[in-house]
Each structure stands twice: as structure tokens, then as C-alpha cells.
Design an enzyme around this catalytic site. Sequence first.
Site, PDB file in Angstrom:
ATOM      1  N   ASP A 231       0.817  -1.216   0.000  1.00 50.93           N
ATOM      2  CA  ASP A 231       0.000   0.000   0.000  1.00 50.93           C
ATOM      3  C   ASP A 231       0.850   1.265   0.000  1.00 50.93           C
ATOM      4  O   ASP A 231       0.324   2.359   0.051  1.00 50.93           O
ATOM      5  CB  ASP A 231      -0.925  -0.007   1.224  1.00 50.93           C
ATOM      6  CG  ASP A 231      -2.079   0.982   1.108  1.00 50.93           C
ATOM      7  OD1 ASP A 231      -2.586   1.172  -0.008  1.00 50.93           O
ATOM      8  OD2 ASP A 231      -2.465   1.583   2.141  1.00 50.93           O
ATOM      9  N   SER A 255      -7.169   4.770   0.101  1.00 47.32           N
ATOM     10  CA  SER A 255      -7.406   3.463  -0.510  1.00 47.32           C
ATOM     11  C   SER A 255      -8.881   3.095  -0.340  1.00 47.32           C
ATOM     12  O   SER A 255      -9.439   3.254   0.750  1.00 47.32           O
ATOM     13  CB  SER A 255      -6.528   2.395   0.140  1.00 47.32           C
ATOM     14  OG  SER A 255      -5.164   2.740   0.033  1.00 47.32           O
ATOM     15  N   GLN A 305      -5.568  -2.262  -6.818  1.00 50.08           N
ATOM     16  CA  GLN A 305      -6.206  -1.359  -5.857  1.00 50.08           C
ATOM     17  C   GLN A 305      -6.880  -0.218  -6.589  1.00 50.08           C
ATOM     18  O   GLN A 305      -6.375   0.285  -7.589  1.00 50.08           O
ATOM     19  CB  GLN A 305      -5.181  -0.775  -4.872  1.00 50.08           C
ATOM     20  CG  GLN A 305      -5.805   0.134  -3.823  1.00 50.08           C
ATOM     21  CD  GLN A 305      -4.770   0.764  -2.898  1.00 50.08           C
ATOM     22  OE1 GLN A 305      -4.408   1.929  -3.059  1.00 50.08           O
ATOM     23  NE2 GLN A 305      -4.287   0.001  -1.940  1.00 50.08           N
TER      24      GLN A 305
END
Length: 313
Positions: A231, A255, A305
Site C-alpha cells: 500500500d 485506498s 487497488q
Amino acid sequence: MTEAARAAAADPTASADGSVPLTSDGVPCGQPVLDRLVALLDLERIEENIFRGVSPAESPVRVFGGQVAGQALVAAGRTVPPERHVHSLHAYFIRPGDPSIPIVYEVDRIRDGHSFTTRRVVGVQRGKAIFSLSASFQIDEGGIDHAEPMPDVPDPESLPTYAERVAPYRAQMGPFASMPRPIDLRYVTEPAWVTREAGPREARNQVWMRADGKLPDDDLLHVCVLAYASDMTLLDSVLARHGVYWGVDKVLGASLDHAMWFHRRFRADEWFLYDCASPSASGARGLATGRFFAQDGTLVATVVQEGLLRVLP
């Protein structure tokens, strides 16, 4: 959580001999900081299927997405036999996490089959879900085998450190540039905060990464550290395409969801290439994909993502 783990989680500079390695710009790094990350992933078991995790004292205004994903995966893995290894996860970030209070992870044992095990985890704060994750585990099985080759990139040791890259821009990037760094990160492509000065470029971002120290021989821990690291730079590929960057420009982001597939075994304390690209951005959202390669060229994981990205005038 053990007492040693609690101490490490509370103090980013805690180490057995009292020494604290620093980067060239004076930020804590190395084994003490990595030990602290391991401690954050060492959840406290409250009940059979309920665990509790904490956040670092110097966290930003909300919990880092990689942290909550890694902790949730630890919670799921603690309810699965060790001979079954995680091969995929799918997660949603539902609400911003508050780093000042613990996160409670509730595990639902969806299925225990002959070959596969499925778990669902919900992270809760103040009685509300902030994160949900589904993960699937599988026994070792043989079968067909192929993989895409790794891009041709320079060796990680030949590249500048993150501290060297960020030094000229620290004042603009604010507190994020000064946070302890458990992950050693070397940019292959020019960082988006540098290329923004030249305007938009290809929607791509490549970095070498590794845990900055030695990790225990625990397969689940290595997977969770990789989930944490996944991430960190993924959405940079979206921002690079538009010549903007967090902190330097008025970019609001978070996110929204996260999916990972783990193809082969690896060690997160050895170098791996994170090759990221963005196929699309629209509706204040950007989509990014990533591939993790071990240094010998083995494809070990794939990531997708979507992130919320609001670029203000």
C-alpha cells in the site's frame, strides 16, 4: 501480545543493545524499526476468533491502509492450520481508522474444506466496521506453472536510498518524510514528487523494496509484511500520469479496496521489485495494478487497488 512486543510497539527506537540506526536524514530505520512493525502485527488474542491491534504513536491522522490489511490477515491466519498458506485476499477500506485507539478484528470461519480454507475478517472501532477482508488459504499442491518475466531494471544496491531521494523535498512533503521506515525502498523510476516538475508522464512506478532487517522464519509474517508494503507506492503510478503528488500538491486520497494474489513463496526481508501501473482514472478514483518480483526474477504476487483521488485547484 508479548511484553517485548508491547515495548517495541510503543517505542520506535527500542532495540536490545540500545542502538538506533538512522538514515542519512536522521530518521529511525533498520532492525529496531522493523521489530516494531513485527510487534504491530503480533495481535493480542481476546477470544477464540477476536483479536486486537494497535497503531504506532506517530501515525498520521488515520491508520495506514497497509497496517490494517496486514493486521487483518494476521487475524485470519491465526485461525488457519499452518500447513495452509494464504493465496489471495480481497479487502475494502470502509471508514478512516483512528490511530489513537485499538482496532478489534473479528474473524468469521466461513469454510474449512479439504484443500481450501476461507476466512472473513472485520476491523471494528467504536462499534463500527472500518475494514473488511476475505482471505483464502490452500494446502500445497502441484500443477501447471508459468509466469511473466521481470522487467529489466538496475540492481537495487546501485540506486539512491529513499532518504537521498527525498532530501531536497522534505520541507514540502511534511511529516510523512520523517516517519520511521521499516521498509528499505529504492526508486527505479523517478519518484512522482520529482517528475511532477516536468508535468505528466507514463502511468508507471517501479521501486525495489525489502524489510529493513531480519524477519523470523514465519511464512504468514512475510506475507503480511508484503501486504503492508503493497500500500506504500501503488497509487503513485496514478499520480505520475497527472504530474501531482501527495503533500506537494493539493491531493486528497485514500485506498478504497485492495486485492492480492500470492503465487509463490518468498522472503520479505530480501529485495523484491514492485512494478506498478495505472490503466485508468475517472470519477475521482484511480485504478492501479502491481506485480512483485523476487530479485531472481520470480513473480511472487499480484496486486490491484482502486483509490479515491481528489485533486484540488
